[in-house]
Design a protein around this motif. Structure first.
Motif, PDB file in Angstrom:
ATOM      1  N   ARG A  25      -3.236  15.279  -2.783  1.00 30.27           N
ATOM      2  CA  ARG A  25      -2.456  16.489  -3.019  1.00 30.27           C
ATOM      3  C   ARG A  25      -3.170  17.714  -2.461  1.00 30.27           C
ATOM      4  N   ARG A  26      -4.495  17.759  -2.589  1.00 34.30           N
ATOM      5  CA  ARG A  26      -5.256  18.901  -2.091  1.00 34.30           C
ATOM      6  C   ARG A  26      -5.434  18.852  -0.584  1.00 34.30           C
ATOM      7  N   GLN A  27      -5.599  17.628  -0.038  1.00 38.58           N
ATOM      8  CA  GLN A  27      -5.962  17.492   1.373  1.00 38.58           C
ATOM      9  C   GLN A  27      -4.775  17.210   2.285  1.00 38.58           C
ATOM     10  N   GLY A  28      -3.645  16.789   1.683  1.00 39.17           N
ATOM     11  CA  GLY A  28      -2.516  16.435   2.525  1.00 39.17           C
ATOM     12  C   GLY A  28      -2.569  14.977   2.926  1.00 39.17           C
ATOM     13  N   ARG A  29      -3.589  14.590   3.719  1.00 44.01           N
ATOM     14  CA  ARG A  29      -3.710  13.188   4.097  1.00 44.01           C
ATOM     15  C   ARG A  29      -5.179  12.803   4.169  1.00 44.01           C
ATOM     16  N   ALA A  30      -5.443  11.531   3.939  1.00 43.77           N
ATOM     17  CA  ALA A  30      -6.822  11.054   3.983  1.00 43.77           C
ATOM     18  C   ALA A  30      -6.823   9.563   4.257  1.00 43.77           C
ATOM     19  N   SER A  31      -7.856   9.093   4.936  1.00 43.68           N
ATOM     20  CA  SER A  31      -8.019   7.651   5.134  1.00 43.68           C
ATOM     21  C   SER A  31      -8.637   7.055   3.875  1.00 43.68           C
ATOM     22  N   ARG A  32      -8.616   5.716   3.772  1.00 45.78           N
ATOM     23  CA  ARG A  32      -9.233   5.069   2.617  1.00 45.78           C
ATOM     24  C   ARG A  32     -10.732   5.382   2.570  1.00 45.78           C
ATOM     25  N   ALA A  33     -11.362   5.429   3.749  1.00 45.61           N
ATOM     26  CA  ALA A  33     -12.806   5.734   3.778  1.00 45.61           C
ATOM     27  C   ALA A  33     -13.063   7.141   3.215  1.00 45.61           C
ATOM     28  N   ALA A  38     -14.708  10.728  -1.243  1.00 49.30           N
ATOM     29  CA  ALA A  38     -14.327  11.849  -2.098  1.00 49.30           C
ATOM     30  C   ALA A  38     -14.384  11.505  -3.582  1.00 49.30           C
ATOM     31  N   THR A  39     -14.071  10.255  -3.917  1.00 47.07           N
ATOM     32  CA  THR A  39     -13.961   9.922  -5.338  1.00 47.07           C
ATOM     33  C   THR A  39     -15.204   9.239  -5.883  1.00 47.07           C
ATOM     34  N   GLY A  40     -16.044   8.707  -5.005  1.00 47.56           N
ATOM     35  CA  GLY A  40     -17.209   7.975  -5.484  1.00 47.56           C
ATOM     36  C   GLY A  40     -16.844   6.577  -5.968  1.00 47.56           C
ATOM     37  N   LEU A  41     -15.579   6.187  -5.815  1.00 44.68           N
ATOM     38  CA  LEU A  41     -15.168   4.827  -6.207  1.00 44.68           C
ATOM     39  C   LEU A  41     -15.564   3.843  -5.115  1.00 44.68           C
ATOM     40  N   SER A  42     -15.599   2.561  -5.456  1.00 44.97           N
ATOM     41  CA  SER A  42     -15.957   1.557  -4.455  1.00 44.97           C
ATOM     42  C   SER A  42     -14.787   1.360  -3.495  1.00 44.97           C
ATOM     43  N   ARG A  43     -15.118   0.816  -2.322  1.00 47.01           N
ATOM     44  CA  ARG A  43     -14.103   0.513  -1.312  1.00 47.01           C
ATOM     45  C   ARG A  43     -13.045  -0.435  -1.887  1.00 47.01           C
ATOM     46  N   THR A  45     -12.157  -0.843  -5.081  1.00 46.29           N
ATOM     47  CA  THR A  45     -11.305  -0.150  -6.057  1.00 46.29           C
ATOM     48  C   THR A  45     -10.271   0.720  -5.346  1.00 46.29           C
ATOM     49  N   VAL A  46     -10.716   1.450  -4.326  1.00 44.34           N
ATOM     50  CA  VAL A  46      -9.783   2.310  -3.594  1.00 44.34           C
ATOM     51  C   VAL A  46      -8.706   1.463  -2.933  1.00 44.34           C
ATOM     52  N   SER A  47      -9.095   0.333  -2.349  1.00 44.16           N
ATOM     53  CA  SER A  47      -8.106  -0.537  -1.704  1.00 44.16           C
ATOM     54  C   SER A  47      -7.068  -1.014  -2.702  1.00 44.16           C
ATOM     55  N   ALA A  48      -7.547  -1.481  -3.863  1.00 43.03           N
ATOM     56  CA  ALA A  48      -6.633  -2.005  -4.879  1.00 43.03           C
ATOM     57  C   ALA A  48      -5.704  -0.899  -5.390  1.00 43.03           C
ATOM     58  N   LEU A  49      -6.294   0.257  -5.669  1.00 44.50           N
ATOM     59  CA  LEU A  49      -5.477   1.333  -6.228  1.00 44.50           C
ATOM     60  C   LEU A  49      -4.460   1.849  -5.211  1.00 44.50           C
ATOM     61  N   THR A  50      -4.878   2.005  -3.945  1.00 41.19           N
ATOM     62  CA  THR A  50      -3.928   2.520  -2.960  1.00 41.19           C
ATOM     63  C   THR A  50      -2.831   1.495  -2.697  1.00 41.19           C
ATOM     64  N   ALA A  51      -3.185   0.199  -2.762  1.00 40.75           N
ATOM     65  CA  ALA A  51      -2.143  -0.823  -2.598  1.00 40.75           C
ATOM     66  C   ALA A  51      -1.079  -0.662  -3.682  1.00 40.75           C
ATOM     67  N   ASP A  52      -1.543  -0.469  -4.924  1.00 42.53           N
ATOM     68  CA  ASP A  52      -0.599  -0.275  -6.033  1.00 42.53           C
ATOM     69  C   ASP A  52       0.215   1.010  -5.847  1.00 42.53           C
ATOM     70  N   LEU A  53      -0.469   2.075  -5.431  1.00 45.46           N
ATOM     71  CA  LEU A  53       0.234   3.354  -5.262  1.00 45.46           C
ATOM     72  C   LEU A  53       1.259   3.253  -4.128  1.00 45.46           C
ATOM     73  N   LEU A  54       0.911   2.501  -3.069  1.00 45.83           N
ATOM     74  CA  LEU A  54       1.857   2.287  -1.968  1.00 45.83           C
ATOM     75  C   LEU A  54       3.050   1.478  -2.463  1.00 45.83           C
ATOM     76  N   ALA A  55       2.761   0.421  -3.236  1.00 44.45           N
ATOM     77  CA  ALA A  55       3.840  -0.434  -3.751  1.00 44.45           C
ATOM     78  C   ALA A  55       4.760   0.356  -4.678  1.00 44.45           C
ATOM     79  N   ALA A  56       4.155   1.282  -5.457  1.00 43.36           N
ATOM     80  CA  ALA A  56       4.955   2.089  -6.388  1.00 43.36           C
ATOM     81  C   ALA A  56       5.671   3.233  -5.674  1.00 43.36           C
ATOM     82  N   GLY A  57       5.366   3.415  -4.375  1.00 43.28           N
ATOM     83  CA  GLY A  57       6.035   4.466  -3.611  1.00 43.28           C
ATOM     84  C   GLY A  57       5.484   5.852  -3.864  1.00 43.28           C
ATOM     85  N   LYS A  58       4.374   5.932  -4.580  1.00 47.04           N
ATOM     86  CA  LYS A  58       3.800   7.255  -4.843  1.00 47.04           C
ATOM     87  C   LYS A  58       3.023   7.768  -3.637  1.00 47.04           C
TER      88      LYS A  58
END
Lengths: 384, 384
Positions: A25-33, A38-43, A45-58
């Motif tokens: 929301r702050r940056q507009g767009r960002a790669s998974r890396a 930015a979040t300090g989460l593991s690669r 975790t980010v992959s899993a969460l973004t997959a879910d967010l993509l599936a949910a259409g968010k």
């Protein structure tokens, strides 16, 4: 130290998701890396969460940012542009400007309307609401999430003006409305999208009829207790100097407001002054050298105290480009306590007349209390 | 905006407990009502959590803060003083000072040792470690949790000096060590325990041989990207002014460092100047009026930009009390863009020679990355 409210709690997974959404929301767009960084989460975790967010259409995959790059290009993610629109407005002294942007930071519409300087606030509000409706009408089916509004002049001591503007927009659109001084919003916009993109600490000075500005620390506008931070124009350069319209003496604004600079240069327009400078007119050069030194001294003072060495110059005088930047940069480099003169960055603003309205968009996108994606804001057509 | 690390996640209950512990750690002691206000948690949640923390021995009831109060006096809570000690140190140019405080913010011991200005850092470190051991020896059975150290002069550009100090203390005590500029720490201490207690935004200027300071925003030291914020002494007042030892011209420090002020006053000591002022000596008054105006102008510049109207004056010149405060306050009130002159607060520092060492204690207490209560730090006797 007085008590300080801390953030409300969330479950770890919800919190992680929220960080990713907030970052996009702050940056507009960002790669998974970038999200990992930015979040300090593991690669993983980010992959899993973004997959879910993509599936949910968010979240959606946007076109890649680096054209011509060889090899595998990382995908950019952004919030779903359809998650909602944000309106940014800027009430200047002589016009209102409107920008509509989607959740992926794409500008989808803009417009502005002039009004005479004497226009009462009631009329300005009505003009602005009509103009905002018109911009939104160009986006049929879109959902409005929030409105961010910049207002010329100080905010803290005009609660009636500010309150009426908020009410007018809340009433017209039924969404959250946020307000701030428009010079501060212009500075915020420059730090998000403009001349200071990617630089966390920035001093922004707007040089027009009035001289205002913004202090951006760690990517956020510093507002101050009385909501009055950023008053570069009323830093005193000489207690025995000329009388300022604020009632004090020797303020920066007395010396470098556009009318004064033009008068000293013997011209009537900024473009006239630019022409004189282009042909190396001695008088014009002298005027700019002096104005640049004064602006540079005020910036150096703030920069020494805050350890900030990046400045963006906006407003009418920014059209003078390097003619203005050079003397400011020289003064700043001379008076900042830095070892490396190269560390000093002075640039003119890049966002032009839409800067304040874009800052209104940034204000809303940076405000975590405004629910954006995943919410069900009222359909535009239902409320407009 | 560049990526920004967010806080690590916790379960809601653990998070709530952590907020309460963090607040007590920063504030020393607080009533349950203050904890409700500070955390935004409900009264019932705070009651339940503090009951558990009391039962677990992480928190204790301290003596009530308001003597002579009629009716039921609210209990103050604090971290268990036995949870561990914090050492604060201040390496000045001519002495090292040490303070030991417990987790309830009670000072349990202090000491200082002079050394000649030319003392090499190796010797200073050895003196300081011995002195710290001696202070801790007065607290048999106590557990040391961490050490916070202030160092005179700039921090960012002397990594070897700072690194060796950290190593010496980590080696000697086996606990986390934090370092910062000692003028900044003195300002932090004034905002936590001293002249600006309870005021979130403060400009602190230290007026001694050198002129440094601190910017406290929202109760936190603003450090800046290059760890160099707070340089009030090198704000330029006149680009054509006298040459400063920093190589630039017209810095505040040239005009108001203690040696210069004493020389202009025709005296050799601060107490001599105070006596001259007490008997209304014209020359001394003139010197203070001028110095006060210069200090006030620099503070007004920073105050206008940051919207801060509280200043604390520390260092050698602070001993002049109202003689110094009056002209600074007048200048600040004249040049800050405020409606209410009463909003301006200027005070002299209250914490005396232990200010920097107390700031070292605050530095550690405010650092959430240092595990304090509930941890099992090494027993002092085992490592010292």
């Amino acid at each position: 130290m007085p008590p300080r409210r801390l953030h409300p709690p969330r479950s770890p997974r919800r919190a992680h998701e929220a960080w990713i959404l907030e970052h996009l929301r702050r940056q507009g767009r960002a790669s998974r890396a970038e999200l990992v960084e930015a979040t300090g989460l593991s690669r993983a975790t980010v992959s899993a969460l973004t997959a879910d967010l993509l599936a949910a259409g968010k979240v959606v995959v946007t076109k890649t940012a680096a054209p011509g790059r060889v090899g595998r290009t990382p995908q950019s993610l952004s919030l779903d542009p359809a998650a909602g629109l944000v309106l940014g407005l800027d009430f200047g002294h002589t016009r209102v400007a409107v920008v509509a942007a989607d959740a992926a930071h794409e500008i989808v519409g803009s417009a502005s309307r002039p009004y005479p300087r004497t226009t009462p606030w009631e009329t300005r509000r009505a003009i602005a609401v009509r103009l905002a409706r018109k911009v939104l009408d160009g986006q049929p089916g879109a959902t409005l999430a929030a409105v961010g509004i910049g207002i010329a002049g100080s905010i803290g001591d005009r609660p009636a003006v500010v309150g009426a503007i908020r009410e007018a927009f809340t009433g017209a659109f039924g969404v959250p409305v946020r307000t701030d001084n428009n010079a501060r919003l212009a500075g915020l916009a420059e730090s998000v999208w403009g001349a200071a993109r990617g630089i966390p600490d920035v001093l922004y000075v707007r040089l027009s009829s009035g001289v205002g500005g913004a202090v951006i620390l760690d990517g956020r506008v510093h507002r101050g207790r009385g909501d009055a931070a950023g008053e570069f124009g009323h830093v005193c350069l000489d207690p025995a100097g000329p009388l300022c319209r604020c009632g004090r003496r020797g303020c920066l604004e007395c010396y470098v407001r556009v009318e004064t600079v033009l008068a000293h240069g013997g011209v009537t327009t900024v473009s006239g002054l630019a022409e004189a400078l282009d042909r190396d007119d001695q008088r014009a050069r002298g005027v700019l050298a002096e104005a640049g030194q004064r602006i540079g001294l005020v910036l150096a003072g703030a920069g020494s105290v805050l350890d900030v060495s990046t400045a963006v110059l906006g407003g009418d005088l920014a059209a003078l480009g390097e003619h203005l930047v050079r003397p400011v940069r020289q003064t700043l480099a001379r008076h900042l306590p830095l070892d490396e003169v190269d560390d000093v960055t002075v640039r003119t603003a890049e966002l032009g007349d839409l800067d304040g309205a874009l800052g209104g968009v940034a204000l809303v996108l940076h405000d975590p209390s405004i629910t954006f994606t995943g919410s069900l804001p009222p359909r535009l057509t239902g409320s407009a």
